[in-house]
Write an enzyme that holds these catalytic residues in place. Structure first.
Site, PDB file in Angstrom:
ATOM      1  N   ASN A   1       0.879  -1.174   0.000  1.00 57.91           N
ATOM      2  CA  ASN A   1       0.000   0.000   0.000  1.00 57.91           C
ATOM      3  C   ASN A   1       0.913   1.219   0.000  1.00 57.91           C
ATOM      4  O   ASN A   1       1.507   1.567   1.028  1.00 57.91           O
ATOM      5  CB  ASN A   1      -0.937   0.012   1.209  1.00 57.91           C
TER       6      ASN A   1
ATOM      7  N   GLU B   1      -3.852   2.036  -3.133  1.00 58.20           N
ATOM      8  CA  GLU B   1      -3.920   3.466  -2.835  1.00 58.20           C
ATOM      9  C   GLU B   1      -2.913   4.275  -3.659  1.00 58.20           C
ATOM     10  O   GLU B   1      -2.163   5.086  -3.104  1.00 58.20           O
ATOM     11  CB  GLU B   1      -3.723   3.739  -1.330  1.00 58.20           C
TER      12      GLU B   1
ATOM     13  N   ASP C   1      -3.968  -4.928   0.363  1.00 57.76           N
ATOM     14  CA  ASP C   1      -4.285  -4.357   1.674  1.00 57.76           C
ATOM     15  C   ASP C   1      -5.717  -4.769   1.969  1.00 57.76           C
ATOM     16  O   ASP C   1      -6.659  -4.194   1.432  1.00 57.76           O
ATOM     17  CB  ASP C   1      -4.146  -2.839   1.632  1.00 57.76           C
TER      18      ASP C   1
ATOM     19  N   ASN D   1      -7.091  -4.777   4.966  1.00 58.83           N
ATOM     20  CA  ASN D   1      -7.607  -3.958   6.074  1.00 58.83           C
ATOM     21  C   ASN D   1      -8.252  -4.753   7.208  1.00 58.83           C
ATOM     22  O   ASN D   1      -9.104  -4.232   7.939  1.00 58.83           O
ATOM     23  CB  ASN D   1      -8.547  -2.871   5.555  1.00 58.83           C
TER      24      ASN D   1
ATOM     25  N   ASP E   1      -1.882  -6.418   5.516  1.00 53.55           N
ATOM     26  CA  ASP E   1      -1.525  -6.716   4.123  1.00 53.55           C
ATOM     27  C   ASP E   1      -1.191  -8.199   3.989  1.00 53.55           C
ATOM     28  O   ASP E   1      -0.464  -8.758   4.812  1.00 53.55           O
ATOM     29  CB  ASP E   1      -0.327  -5.845   3.725  1.00 53.55           C
TER      30      ASP E   1
ATOM     31  N   ASP F   1       2.539   4.311   5.508  1.00 47.43           N
ATOM     32  CA  ASP F   1       2.281   3.697   6.823  1.00 47.43           C
ATOM     33  C   ASP F   1       2.239   2.166   6.731  1.00 47.43           C
ATOM     34  O   ASP F   1       2.277   1.488   7.750  1.00 47.43           O
ATOM     35  CB  ASP F   1       1.022   4.283   7.490  1.00 47.43           C
ATOM     36  N   HIS F   2       2.186   1.651   5.498  1.00 52.54           N
ATOM     37  CA  HIS F   2       2.276   0.196   5.277  1.00 52.54           C
ATOM     38  C   HIS F   2       3.676  -0.165   4.802  1.00 52.54           C
ATOM     39  O   HIS F   2       4.369   0.664   4.207  1.00 52.54           O
ATOM     40  CB  HIS F   2       1.291  -0.234   4.185  1.00 52.54           C
TER      41      HIS F   2
END
Length: 263
Positions: free
Chosen positions: A7, A34, A150, A152, A224, A253-254
Site C-alpha cells: 500500500n 492506494e 491491503d 484492512n 496486508d 504507513d504500510h
DNA sequence: ATGGTTGGACCCCAA
C-alpha cells in the site's frame, strides 16, 4: 517468481521508496494499493525506469486505485468495481502459464464498528461478502490463484499489538475476523506470511503515522496479505514482511509483503 | 478519554 504487495499511499510522492523496495525485494511483480491517481496522470515513465515495463492500472482521482507492475507481460487484465462503481479496488491479470494474480484494496471501514451508524463499516462488510461470492465462483475449478493486497483486516491475535485492546477497533473486530476466515475457507486459501511465522509470534505490516516513534511504541497491525490457492502450496518457497521500509525517508504507513513462489 | 499524522484535494475528506 517474487511477488510483492504494498500500500504505497500515493504513488506520485513515493517513487524513491518504490525504487528501494523493488531493489531490496528483487520483485518480478508488485501489486500496489492506494495509488491515488487517475490513469491519465500515472507516472508511467518513472515506474518503467525501475524495471517494470508492463503496468496495469485501475486508478481514480484522490482515493483508492490499484496497479500491477510487472517485469514481463501479463494477460487477460481485468479491472472490477466491487459493489460501488466509483471505487477502484480490484485488478487482476494472468501469468503466461495461466496463474491468476488478484490485487485488492479492501475498504478501511471508518472509525465506528457498527454498520447501522457507520456506512463505511457497512460497505466494508458488504465488500467482504462480495469477495466471498467471488472466491466461491472458483470452487471445484482448480484455478491457480494468488490474491494480494491491503485487506484492512488483521485476523489473528498476534496480528495486532493488543488483541484485547483492539477487539472493538475496526480492522480486528470479531465480525471482520469471522468474515476474513469465511473468505479464507472458501477455497482453503494459504496465508503465505503465516505459513512461515507461527501464530504465537507478533507480525505486522502497518504502523500508524500517529505515533511519534512507530518502532518504539510498536503498535502495529498485519493488514496486508498474500494468499495462494492450495494447488500452489508446493510452489510456496518463502515470505517475509519488509519492516525496514517503515524507516525509509518518506514512508508509507504500510510496508511490503514479499512472497517467493516457484512458478 | 483524547489526540496524535499523512496525502490529496480544496477550503475538508479519508486513512
Amino acid at each position: 517468481m517474487i511477488i510483492v504487495t504494498y500500500n504505497i499511499n500515493s504513488i506520485r510522492i513515493r517513487i524513491a521508496e518504490l525504487k528501494q523496495i523493488a531493489e531490496k525485494s528483487n520483485a518480478d511483480i508488485i501489486c500496489l494499493q492506494e495509488i491515488k491517481v487517475e490513469d491519465s496522470l500515472f507516472p508511467f515513465d518513472e515506474v518503467k525506469s525501475l524495471g517494470f515495463p508492463y503496468i496495469y492500472i485501475s486508478g481514480q482521482k484522490s482515493y483508492n486505485g490499484v496497479a500491477i507492475l510487472s517485469r514481463f507481460q501479463l494477460y487477460d487484465v481485468q479491472a472490477y468495481e466491487i459493489i460501488d462503481s466509483s471505487h477502484k479496488r480490484h485488478i487482476s491479470a494472468k501469468l503466461e502459464n495461466g496463474v491468476e494474480i488478484h490485487n485488492f484494496y479492501a475498504p478501511a471501514g471508518g472509525d465506528i464498528a457498527d454498520p447501522i451508524i457507520n456506512e463505511k463499516f457497512d460497505f466494508k462488510l458488504r465488500f467482504y461478502e462480495a469477495l466471498i461470492d467471488w472466491s466461491n465462483e472458483a470452487k471445484n475449478s482448480n484455478r491457480k490463484m494468488i490474491m494480494a493486497g491491503d485487506m484492512n483486516i488483521a485476523p489473528l491475535e498476534n496480528d495486532v499489538w493488543s488483541h484485547k485492546q483492539l477487539l472493538k477497533v475496526v480492522s480486528h473486530t470479531p465480525i471482520e475476523v469471522e468474515l476474513m476466515e469465511k473468505l479464507r475457507a472458501t477455497l482453503g486459501w494459504i496465508d503465505s506470511s503465516r505459513h512461515f511465522v507461527p501464530a504465537s509470534e507478533k507480525l505486522y505490516s502497518w504502523w500508524s503515522y500517529r505515533n511519534q516513534d512507530w518502532k518504539k511504541s510498536d503498535r502495529g497491525r498485519r493488514l496486508d496479505h498474500i494468499w495462494l490457492t492450495p494447488n500452489l502450496a508446493s510452489c510456496l518457497k518463502s515470505s517475509y514482511i519488509m519492516k525496514e521500509a517503515r524507516d525509509f525517508a518518506n514512508p508509507s504507513d504500510h510496508v511490503p509483503v514479499v512472497t517467493e513462489i516457484n512458478i
